[in-house]
Design a protein around this motif. Sequence first.
Motif: not given
Length: 257
Positions: A1-4, A230-239, A241-251
């Motif tokens: 939840d803190q991925f850039y 803010d959002g896209k094209q901005s250097h605030y977190d809205g532009g 900070r994005v979702p980041f998901v890892l999926r690896w069964p058993g790992k």
Amino acid sequence: DQFYPGASVCSPTRSVLMTGQHTGHTRIRGNHGKAGVTRVPLKDSDVTVAEVLKAAGYATAVAGKWGLGEPGNEGIPNRQGFDHWFGYLNNDLAEFYYPDKIWKNETEITLPGNLGGKRGQYSNDLMTDEALAFMDANRAKPFFLYLAYNAPHFPMEPPAEWLARVQRRAPAMDEKRALNVALVEHFDDGVGQVLAALKTTGLEDNTLVVLTSDNGGSLPHAQNNDPWRDGKQSHYDGGLRVPFVLRWPGKVTPGAT
């Protein structure tokens, strides 16, 4: 939840992702410009993750947005370590869901279902098909697949049947929001097809899947980055900070943060 990601717009982010370089060092710093003049492609001297994995025996492919090359130069994915690629070479067509032309390896091919303004071949569906075909053809060896959908990029144009499904389910929903929901649900369906194929082929437990975005949502197109500013094209977190998901069964432990 803190991925850039690497940047607040797509091409620099993709350059960071492919080369592993810090944003301040990567070659590509912006999205648009005049081809061959201000729009910069990757060079032969740039080392991509695909080149590293290919040297380690992996089959490599990209399906979707590339944004790091120009026709005929070394920025084409096939010259950057990818055995196979299908999609948008640069940003000239990358914002269209029904393009009349698209790249396959080093050749720009015509999509007859979209000629003359027709809407017969939806690009994200074609990307899913290419990804599934590549996985099936390479199930017996290690592979690296970079699947880069253009959804939910503007113009907000989901397939008509997917928008209708959302509007039937939530008739009071604002139309701009419904367009976003339909785009994301269709994107999610494509990801689901990839995960299902991994399970069907017995590769699920031996494959790391990473899901993320290249930048925050676009506020003028009714996307929402709350609680970030803010959002896209901005250097605030809205532009940035994005979702980041890892999926690896058993790992990777399900539900872990």
